[in-house]
Design a protein around this motif. Structure first.
Motif, PDB file in Angstrom:
ATOM      1  N   THR A  36       0.826  -1.206   0.000  1.00 31.28           N
ATOM      2  CA  THR A  36       0.000   0.000   0.000  1.00 31.28           C
ATOM      3  C   THR A  36       0.858   1.253   0.000  1.00 31.28           C
ATOM      4  OG1 THR A  36      -1.833  -1.116   1.120  1.00 31.28           O
ATOM      5  CG2 THR A  36      -1.777   1.283   1.259  1.00 31.28           C
ATOM      6  N   ALA A  37       1.969   1.217   0.731  1.00 33.02           N
ATOM      7  CA  ALA A  37       2.889   2.364   0.707  1.00 33.02           C
ATOM      8  C   ALA A  37       3.400   2.607  -0.708  1.00 33.02           C
ATOM      9  CB  ALA A  37       4.043   2.128   1.670  1.00 33.02           C
ATOM     10  N   ASN A  38       3.770   1.534  -1.412  1.00 38.42           N
ATOM     11  CA  ASN A  38       4.179   1.683  -2.816  1.00 38.42           C
ATOM     12  C   ASN A  38       3.047   2.232  -3.672  1.00 38.42           C
ATOM     13  OD1 ASN A  38       6.067  -1.021  -2.046  1.00 38.42           O
ATOM     14  ND2 ASN A  38       7.065   0.543  -3.300  1.00 38.42           N
ATOM     15  N   LEU A  39       1.843   1.748  -3.444  1.00 36.82           N
ATOM     16  CA  LEU A  39       0.708   2.201  -4.253  1.00 36.82           C
ATOM     17  C   LEU A  39       0.486   3.701  -4.113  1.00 36.82           C
ATOM     18  CD1 LEU A  39      -1.966  -0.627  -3.729  1.00 36.82           C
ATOM     19  CD2 LEU A  39      -0.595  -0.165  -5.764  1.00 36.82           C
ATOM     20  N   THR A  40       0.729   4.238  -2.935  1.00 37.27           N
ATOM     21  CA  THR A  40       0.517   5.669  -2.720  1.00 37.27           C
ATOM     22  C   THR A  40       1.724   6.505  -3.130  1.00 37.27           C
ATOM     23  OG1 THR A  40       1.226   5.432  -0.419  1.00 37.27           O
ATOM     24  CG2 THR A  40      -1.129   5.311  -0.846  1.00 37.27           C
ATOM     25  N   GLY A  41       2.771   5.838  -3.648  1.00 37.15           N
ATOM     26  CA  GLY A  41       3.955   6.567  -4.081  1.00 37.15           C
ATOM     27  C   GLY A  41       5.003   6.739  -3.012  1.00 37.15           C
ATOM     28  N   HIS A  42       4.762   6.174  -1.817  1.00 39.60           N
ATOM     29  CA  HIS A  42       5.740   6.265  -0.733  1.00 39.60           C
ATOM     30  C   HIS A  42       6.642   5.027  -0.779  1.00 39.60           C
ATOM     31  CE1 HIS A  42       4.006   9.788   1.392  1.00 39.60           C
ATOM     32  NE2 HIS A  42       2.905   9.386   0.778  1.00 39.60           N
ATOM     33  N   ASP A  43       7.438   4.942  -1.844  1.00 36.59           N
ATOM     34  CA  ASP A  43       8.296   3.770  -2.040  1.00 36.59           C
ATOM     35  C   ASP A  43       9.294   3.589  -0.893  1.00 36.59           C
ATOM     36  OD1 ASP A  43       7.072   3.177  -4.482  1.00 36.59           O
ATOM     37  OD2 ASP A  43       8.431   4.481  -5.587  1.00 36.59           O
ATOM     38  N   SER A  44       9.615   4.688  -0.223  1.00 35.94           N
ATOM     39  CA  SER A  44      10.567   4.622   0.889  1.00 35.94           C
ATOM     40  C   SER A  44      10.049   3.765   2.036  1.00 35.94           C
ATOM     41  CB  SER A  44      10.852   6.030   1.405  1.00 35.94           C
ATOM     42  OG  SER A  44       9.650   6.661   1.829  1.00 35.94           O
ATOM     43  N   HIS A  45       8.716   3.598   2.129  1.00 34.30           N
ATOM     44  CA  HIS A  45       8.111   2.807   3.196  1.00 34.30           C
ATOM     45  C   HIS A  45       7.447   1.540   2.658  1.00 34.30           C
ATOM     46  CE1 HIS A  45       8.899   6.485   5.287  1.00 34.30           C
ATOM     47  NE2 HIS A  45       8.496   5.976   6.425  1.00 34.30           N
ATOM     48  N   GLY A  46       7.788   1.199   1.408  1.00 36.13           N
ATOM     49  CA  GLY A  46       7.180   0.049   0.765  1.00 36.13           C
ATOM     50  C   GLY A  46       8.030  -1.198   0.868  1.00 36.13           C
ATOM     51  N   VAL A  47       7.960  -2.032  -0.168  1.00 38.61           N
ATOM     52  CA  VAL A  47       8.599  -3.343  -0.121  1.00 38.61           C
ATOM     53  C   VAL A  47      10.117  -3.268  -0.123  1.00 38.61           C
ATOM     54  CG1 VAL A  47       6.613  -4.515  -1.127  1.00 38.61           C
ATOM     55  CG2 VAL A  47       8.415  -3.612  -2.636  1.00 38.61           C
ATOM     56  N   ARG A 321      -3.566   9.868  -4.121  1.00 42.74           N
ATOM     57  CA  ARG A 321      -4.735   9.319  -4.811  1.00 42.74           C
ATOM     58  C   ARG A 321      -4.444   9.049  -6.281  1.00 42.74           C
ATOM     59  NH1 ARG A 321      -7.425  12.297  -0.913  1.00 42.74           N
ATOM     60  NH2 ARG A 321      -6.968  14.281  -1.915  1.00 42.74           N
ATOM     61  N   LYS A 322      -3.767   9.970  -6.928  1.00 45.95           N
ATOM     62  CA  LYS A 322      -3.430   9.789  -8.333  1.00 45.95           C
ATOM     63  C   LYS A 322      -2.504   8.597  -8.524  1.00 45.95           C
ATOM     64  CE  LYS A 322      -1.318  12.174 -12.268  1.00 45.95           C
ATOM     65  NZ  LYS A 322      -0.656  13.428 -12.732  1.00 45.95           N
ATOM     66  N   MET A 323      -1.490   8.493  -7.665  1.00 47.01           N
ATOM     67  CA  MET A 323      -0.533   7.399  -7.778  1.00 47.01           C
ATOM     68  C   MET A 323      -1.178   6.053  -7.480  1.00 47.01           C
ATOM     69  SD  MET A 323       2.588   6.713  -8.585  1.00 47.01           S
ATOM     70  CE  MET A 323       3.524   8.233  -8.369  1.00 47.01           C
ATOM     71  N   ARG A 324      -2.056   6.013  -6.484  1.00 46.75           N
ATOM     72  CA  ARG A 324      -2.724   4.751  -6.136  1.00 46.75           C
ATOM     73  C   ARG A 324      -3.535   4.230  -7.315  1.00 46.75           C
ATOM     74  NH1 ARG A 324      -4.740   2.660  -0.894  1.00 46.75           N
ATOM     75  NH2 ARG A 324      -4.109   4.639   0.047  1.00 46.75           N
ATOM     76  N   ALA A 325      -4.258   5.117  -7.981  1.00 47.29           N
ATOM     77  CA  ALA A 325      -5.069   4.696  -9.128  1.00 47.29           C
ATOM     78  C   ALA A 325      -4.181   4.171 -10.258  1.00 47.29           C
ATOM     79  CB  ALA A 325      -5.917   5.864  -9.617  1.00 47.29           C
ATOM     80  N   GLU A 326      -3.084   4.867 -10.510  1.00 46.66           N
ATOM     81  CA  GLU A 326      -2.188   4.479 -11.601  1.00 46.66           C
ATOM     82  C   GLU A 326      -1.526   3.133 -11.325  1.00 46.66           C
ATOM     83  OE1 GLU A 326       2.176   5.948 -12.989  1.00 46.66           O
ATOM     84  OE2 GLU A 326       0.630   7.510 -12.914  1.00 46.66           O
ATOM     85  N   ARG A 327      -0.994   2.961 -10.115  1.00 43.26           N
ATOM     86  CA  ARG A 327      -0.260   1.735  -9.810  1.00 43.26           C
ATOM     87  C   ARG A 327      -1.189   0.550  -9.561  1.00 43.26           C
ATOM     88  NH1 ARG A 327       5.140   3.573  -6.315  1.00 43.26           N
ATOM     89  NH2 ARG A 327       6.113   4.666  -8.074  1.00 43.26           N
ATOM     90  N   THR A 328      -2.394   0.808  -9.072  1.00 50.04           N
ATOM     91  CA  THR A 328      -3.356  -0.279  -8.939  1.00 50.04           C
ATOM     92  C   THR A 328      -3.684  -0.857 -10.308  1.00 50.04           C
ATOM     93  OG1 THR A 328      -4.303   0.647  -6.915  1.00 50.04           O
ATOM     94  CG2 THR A 328      -5.674  -0.901  -8.142  1.00 50.04           C
ATOM     95  N   ALA A 329      -3.798   0.013 -11.288  1.00 48.20           N
ATOM     96  CA  ALA A 329      -4.125  -0.436 -12.641  1.00 48.20           C
ATOM     97  C   ALA A 329      -2.935  -1.063 -13.356  1.00 48.20           C
ATOM     98  CB  ALA A 329      -4.645   0.757 -13.458  1.00 48.20           C
ATOM     99  N   ASN A 330      -1.744  -0.506 -13.155  1.00 52.57           N
ATOM    100  CA  ASN A 330      -0.597  -0.891 -13.976  1.00 52.57           C
ATOM    101  C   ASN A 330       0.472  -1.700 -13.262  1.00 52.57           C
ATOM    102  OD1 ASN A 330      -1.705   0.611 -16.157  1.00 52.57           O
ATOM    103  ND2 ASN A 330      -0.853   2.491 -15.295  1.00 52.57           N
ATOM    104  N   VAL A 332       3.203  -2.166  -9.623  1.00 48.22           N
ATOM    105  CA  VAL A 332       4.159  -1.401  -8.825  1.00 48.22           C
ATOM    106  C   VAL A 332       5.530  -1.468  -9.482  1.00 48.22           C
ATOM    107  CG1 VAL A 332       5.313  -1.226  -6.591  1.00 48.22           C
ATOM    108  CG2 VAL A 332       2.882  -1.843  -6.693  1.00 48.22           C
ATOM    109  N   PRO A 333       6.094  -0.340  -9.917  1.00 46.99           N
ATOM    110  CA  PRO A 333       7.436  -0.349 -10.518  1.00 46.99           C
ATOM    111  C   PRO A 333       8.506  -0.364  -9.426  1.00 46.99           C
ATOM    112  CG  PRO A 333       6.543   1.875 -10.567  1.00 46.99           C
ATOM    113  CD  PRO A 333       5.481   1.006  -9.943  1.00 46.99           C
TER     114      PRO A 333
END
Length: 361
Positions: A36-47, A321-330, A332-333
């Motif tokens: 979820t952190a990655n989905l919101t664009g907070h890659d620093s707190h993601g995987v 919100r914008k990043m979550r929509a984009e990464r949910t669809a496409n 997580v890079p």
């Protein structure tokens, strides 16, 4: 760069933590919050945190499958000890109690001590907002000296996050969530693994030279090797000069000293501490003025004429919100170096090659 489908990423990370002694429920919970952190664009707190978490677990700094313990229990104030469990396990347990107390009296405070890395603080603001509550969070990371105070060159603060969540009726909440340093340590980690570069002057070396080179914080490192912030000669800079430095100091005192976690210092076990304050708008505002005024003022801010090169003035939460929509669809890079480090960790704990291949299918 490799792009992983959201469900594949959650499944893979969950399997990894299940191989590292977490229950299936805890493993999936950690995986979901990190993704979820990655989905919101907070890659620093993601995987990207996966190798760090597993290293801490092997060191004994994090204990799987813990249950948070209430050590002070009053109608309006609760103190909870996370007993060094994964933050994605003990923090929601603690926040749930704070929410319950607030609903009973309209106002409550929660002091959480000795939590493992609790991830993106915005998750806990969103948890309160989903229940209709405003929340304010002061956080420290004991044992994580990373940031130089304004005017200094030596590490004295953690990244000391500050967060506020405000619920909206029928809309996503407004969530302000930031480290009190120019960048979170995880962003330095991302940059060191081939991700987004650091802003100019985000770091400061021992001689006062400003830098964007992660080795200032970590010292020399191998691309797929570990990162140790105690090895570098420099520090992250506090944001906003004396103002950000002052807020970091307050987060250390309230999130650390007051909760019993302790303000950060060297050579101690890592733990997050969080002081959270919860307010029920329905009690403060029985006339229901609050939400309509948020709408009016939010629209007023967004309607500001932007400077050249900016499409629109935003409010907190808009980029997420914008990043979550984009990464949910496409998907997580992830930079190749980040993915390689996660895969190496998966192999270390016994995840099969078939599962590794399946994650990228």
């Amino acid at each position: 760069m490799v792009t992983i489908k959201v469900e594949n990423l959650i499944d893979f990370v969950a399997e990894l933590f299940a191989h590292a002694d977490s229950s299936p429920e805890e493993a999936r919970r950690i995986a979901t919050y990190l993704t979820t952190a990655n989905l919101t664009g907070h890659d620093s707190h993601g995987v990207i945190r996966v190798p760090v978490y597993i290293r801490w677990k092997k060191m004994g700094s994090i204990v799987p499958n813990q249950t948070a313990e209430v050590v002070v229990d009053t109608p309006s104030l609760v103190v909870v000890d996370g007993k060094f469990g994964y933050g994605q396990t003990v923090t929601p347990q603690a926040v749930k109690i704070g929410i319950e107390r607030c609903k009973e009296s309209g106002l409550a405070a929660l002091a959480l001590r000795n939590s493992g890395h609790l991830g993106r603080v915005g998750d806990w603001a969103e948890m309160a907002a989903a229940e209709g509550l405003v929340s304010i969070h002061f956080v420290t990371a004991a044992g994580s000296l990373l940031v130089a105070p304004y005017g200094g060159v030596e590490k004295r603060f953690s990244t000391a996050p500050y967060c506020v969540g405000i619920p909206r009726q029928g809309q996503d909440p407004i969530v302000l969530d930031f480290a009190t340093s120019i960048v979170a340590e995880g962003k330095v980690l991302v940059a060191s693994r081939g991700g987004k570069k650091l802003p100019k002057g985000a770091l400061i070396d021992a001689d006062g030279t400003l830098s964007e080179d992660p080795s200032v914080l970590y010292g020399p490192y191998e691309m797929e090797g570990t990162r140790d912030h105690t090895k570098g000669t420099g520090a992250i800079r506090a944001f906003g000069e004396h103002k950000g430095s002052g807020l970091a100091f307050i987060c250390e005192l309230l999130g650390g000293a007051l909760t019993g976690t302790g303000a950060t210092s060297a050579n101690r076990r890592f733990a997050n501490g969080m002081l959270a304050i919860y307010i029920d708008p329905k009690v403060v505002d029985p006339a229901a003025f609050f939400d309509g005024e948020i709408t009016r003022y939010t629209d007023f801010i967004r309607a500001t004429k932007p400077v050249s090169g900016v499409d629109q003035v935003l409010v907190p939460g808009d980029p997420e919100r914008k990043m979550r929509a984009e990464r949910t669809a496409n998907g997580v890079p992830l930079p190749d170096d980040t993915w390689a480090a996660i895969v190496n960790t998966a192999r270390e704990v016994g995840v099969s090659e078939a599962s590794i291949q399946r994650a990228t299918s």
